[in-house]
Design an enzyme around this catalytic site. Structure first.
Site, PDB file in Angstrom:
ATOM      1  CE  LYS A  74     -13.074   4.697  -0.856  1.00 28.72           C
ATOM      2  NZ  LYS A  74     -13.802   3.688  -1.654  1.00 28.72           N
ATOM      3  NE  ARG A  98     -15.811  -3.216  -3.264  1.00 27.52           N
ATOM      4  CZ  ARG A  98     -15.319  -1.979  -3.404  1.00 27.52           C
ATOM      5  NH1 ARG A  98     -13.999  -1.790  -3.431  1.00 27.52           N
ATOM      6  NH2 ARG A  98     -16.110  -0.941  -3.535  1.00 27.52           N
ATOM      7  CE1 TYR A 132      19.853   0.541   8.552  1.00 30.51           C
ATOM      8  CE2 TYR A 132      17.869   1.541   7.634  1.00 30.51           C
ATOM      9  CZ  TYR A 132      18.699   1.288   8.716  1.00 30.51           C
ATOM     10  OH  TYR A 132      18.364   1.763   9.950  1.00 30.51           O
ATOM     11  CG  MET A 181      10.212   3.707  10.123  1.00 26.62           C
ATOM     12  SD  MET A 181      10.080   2.961  11.754  1.00 26.62           S
ATOM     13  CE  MET A 181      10.192   1.228  11.379  1.00 26.62           C
TER      14      MET A 181
HETATM   15  C1  PLP Z   1     -14.032   4.228  -2.915  1.00 30.88           C
HETATM   16  C2  PLP Z   1     -15.347   4.171  -3.600  1.00 30.88           C
HETATM   17  C3  PLP Z   1     -15.740   5.202  -4.467  1.00 30.88           C
HETATM   18  C4  PLP Z   1     -14.811   6.322  -4.902  1.00 30.88           C
HETATM   19  O1  PLP Z   1     -13.926   5.807  -5.854  1.00 30.88           O
HETATM   20  P1  PLP Z   1     -12.892   6.766  -6.653  1.00 30.88           P
HETATM   21  O2  PLP Z   1     -12.372   5.898  -7.736  1.00 30.88           O
HETATM   22  O3  PLP Z   1     -11.864   7.182  -5.673  1.00 30.88           O
HETATM   23  O4  PLP Z   1     -13.678   7.905  -7.163  1.00 30.88           O
HETATM   24  C5  PLP Z   1     -17.021   5.146  -4.975  1.00 30.88           C
HETATM   25  N1  PLP Z   1     -17.862   4.134  -4.666  1.00 30.88           N
HETATM   26  C6  PLP Z   1     -17.505   3.126  -3.856  1.00 30.88           C
HETATM   27  C7  PLP Z   1     -18.476   2.029  -3.576  1.00 30.88           C
HETATM   28  C8  PLP Z   1     -16.235   3.093  -3.305  1.00 30.88           C
HETATM   29  O5  PLP Z   1     -15.873   2.069  -2.535  1.00 30.88           O
END
Ligand code: PLP
Length: 397
Positions: free
Chosen positions: A43, A137, A269, A318
Site C-alpha cells: 500500500k 479499527r 526562516y 519547502m
Molecule cells: C499496513 C497493514 C499491514 C502491514 O503492516 P506493517 O506493520 O507495515 O508490517 C498488515 N495488515 C494490515 C491490515 C495493514 O493495514
C-alpha cells in the site's frame, strides 16, 4: 529508463535496492512455515518505494499475493501483475464494486452492513472477512457472531479469507503479549465456530511484520508483512526472532551552494539558528515538500556529506535545507548529501531518521514526496537463484 519522466537529471532522489527486497523476502520465508505464504503489503506506493517495480520484483521472487489499502492502488498493482491475488484492505464504497470485478481484486469486508450492500450490487465478489478482536479499527466483533455468519450467506460473495489485525505486535511487554494472545484466542475461536457450522473460512491471516518476528507461534495461511519487507523496523527495538534484513531505500540530494557564515549570523526562516562561530554552510536541494519533516531541525536531524555526519541547521524550507558542513572537509556544489542510507562507514538508518522526527519509519517512508524520482538498483539481474546464493553466502559469513 530515465530517472525522471523528462530525462536523466538529479536534484533529490530515492535509491531502491531491489536485491535487498529479494533478500528480505527470504528472511521472512525463513521465519514462517513452508505451508504459509507471504501476502506482501504494498500500500501507499509500496511504502514510498514505487509499487510497480516492487510488485514486479516480488512476483519474480515467488510472491503471488498482495495487499493494498485502496481500490486505486489495487488497480495500479493489477497493471504490473496479471495473475497475482490482490486484496484491498481498506473500505471500498459498494457503488464502486464494479471496479473490484474489473481489476479482479478481492475486498476485505468491514462489517455485515458492508457485506449486505456489496451483495446487493449483484457483482460476484471474492471477499475476506475482517474480525475485530481488539484493534477496534475495522471488522466485526466475535460478540456479533450472527453478523459474521450472515456474510457467509450472501449469495454474491465468496469468502476466500478470514483475517484479524493485532494492536501491539511490536511490544514484548507482558501486558501487550497477553493482549495479543487474547486477540488470537478470540480469532481462532470464531474460526472454529464457523468451521463447526461447515462454513469455508478460506485462508487465515493475522500477522503484520512485527507479529512474524515476535509471534512465530501463530500459524496461519498468510503473513502480511509491510515495513519489514523494506528492510527496516518501525523504530529501534528488539524482536523475539532476530531480523536479518537489509534496508531497501536510501534518500539523497545535491548540495547547491557552499559558503562561510560569520559568528552571530542567523540561518533560514525565523532566525531560529545563530552561528556561535564561523561555520561552513551548505544548502541542499531537498525540503519538506520532498518528505523531510519540517520538525527535524533542532532534534538531532543529520545528514552524511563526504562520509561525515553533519547537522541540519535552521528551519527546513519547502524545497531546501541548510547544513553545517564545517567538519566535512572539502565540500562543493554538486556533491551528494545522504539523509537515509550508508556512505562508506557512515550510516543514517531510517529508524534513526524517524526517531529524530519523533515518528516511525512507516510514516517517513510513505510520505516521501512524489517529486523524488525512484532510482532502482538491481545487481543480480536474471535469476532469483542468484539472490538465494548471495543470501546463503551472507548467512554463512
Ligand atoms: C499496513 C497493514 C499491514 C502491514 O503492516 P506493517 O506493520 O507495515 O508490517 C498488515 N495488515 C494490515 C491490515 C495493514 O493495514
Amino acid at each position: 529508463m530515465a530517472d525522471n519522466k523528462f530525462g536523466d537529471f538529479k536534484r533529490a532522489w530515492v535509491e531502491i535496492d531491489l536485491d535487498a527486497l529479494a533478500r528480505n523476502v527470504l528472511d521472512i520465508k525463513s521465519k514462517i512455515s513452508s505451508d504459509c505464504e507471504i501476502m506482501a503489503v504494498i500500500k501507499a506506493d509500496a511504502y514510498g518505494h514505487g509499487v510497480g517495480r516492487v510488485a514486479e520484483r516480488l512476483v519474480r521472487e515467488g510472491v503471488n499475493t498482495f495487499a493494498v489499502a485502496t481500490l486505486a492502488e489495487g488497480a495500479e498493482v493489477r497493471e504490473h501483475t496479471d495473475s497475482s491475488n490482490i486484496l484491498v484492505l481498506g473500505y471500498t464504497h459498494p457503488a464502486d464494486a464494479e471496479y473490484l470485478v474489473k481489476f479482479r481484486l478481492s475486498q476485505l469486508v468491514v462489517d455485515a452492513e458492508h457485506a449486505k450492500a456489496l451483495d446487493k450490487t449483484g457483482h460476484k465478489l471474492d471477499i475476506h472477512v475482517a474480525i475485530d478482536t481488539g484493534m477496534h479499527r475495522l471488522g466485526i466483533s466475535p460478540k456479533n457472531f450472527a453478523d459474521i455468519e450472515s456474510i457467509f450467506n450472501c449469495k454474491n460473495l465468496t469468502v476466500i479469507g478470514t483475517a484479524t489485525h493485532l494492536a501491539s505486535p511490536d511490544s514484548l511487554l507482558s501486558d501487550d503479549l497477553e493482549f495479543t494472545k487474547k486477540q488470537m484466542d478470540s480469532f481462532f475461536s470464531v474460526v472454529q465456530k464457523l468451521q463447526d457450522r461447515e462454513y469455508d473460512v478460506g485462508k487465515l491471516h493475522t500477522q503484520s511484520s512485527y507479529a512474524i518476528y515476535n509471534h512465530p507461534e501463530i500459524k496461519c495461511d498468510y503473513v502480511r508483512p509491510g515495513i519489514m519487507l523494506y528492510g527496516v523496523h518501525s523504530q529501534d527495538d528488539e524482536t523475539k526472532l532476530e531480523t536479518d534484513f537489509r534496508p531497501v531505500l536510501s534518500l539523497k540530494a545535491l548540495i547547491a551552494q557552499v559558503r562561510e557564515i560569520e559568528k552571530g549570523e542567523s540561518v533560514s526562516y525565523g532566525r531560529i539558528y545563530t552561528a556561535e562561530k564561523v561555520i561552513k554552510l551548505a544548502t541542499v536541494t531537498i525540503g519538506y515538500a520532498d518528505g523531510i519533516p519540517r520538525n527535524l531541525t533542532g532534534r538531532g536531524g543529520m545528514c552524511i556529506v563526504n562520509g561525515v555526519k553533519v547537522p541540519i541547521i535552521g528551519r527546513i524550507c519547502m524545497d531546501m535545507l541548510m547544513l553545517d558542513v564545517s567538519e566535512a572537509g572539502e565540500v562543493k556544489a554538486g556533491d551528494h548529501a545522504t539523509f537515509i542510507g550508508k556512505v562508506g562507514d557512515a550510516e543514517i538508518r531510517c529508524e534513526e531518521f524517524a526517531a529524530s522526527a519523533g515518528t516511525i519509519t512507516n510514516e517517513i517512508l510513505c510520505r516521501l514526496g512524489a517529486r523524488l524520482p525512484r532510482i532502482y538498483i538491481e545487481r543480480l539481474v536474471g535469476d532469483a537463484a542468484e539472490v538465494q546464493k548471495e543470501f546463503v553466502r551472507r548467512r554463512l559469513r
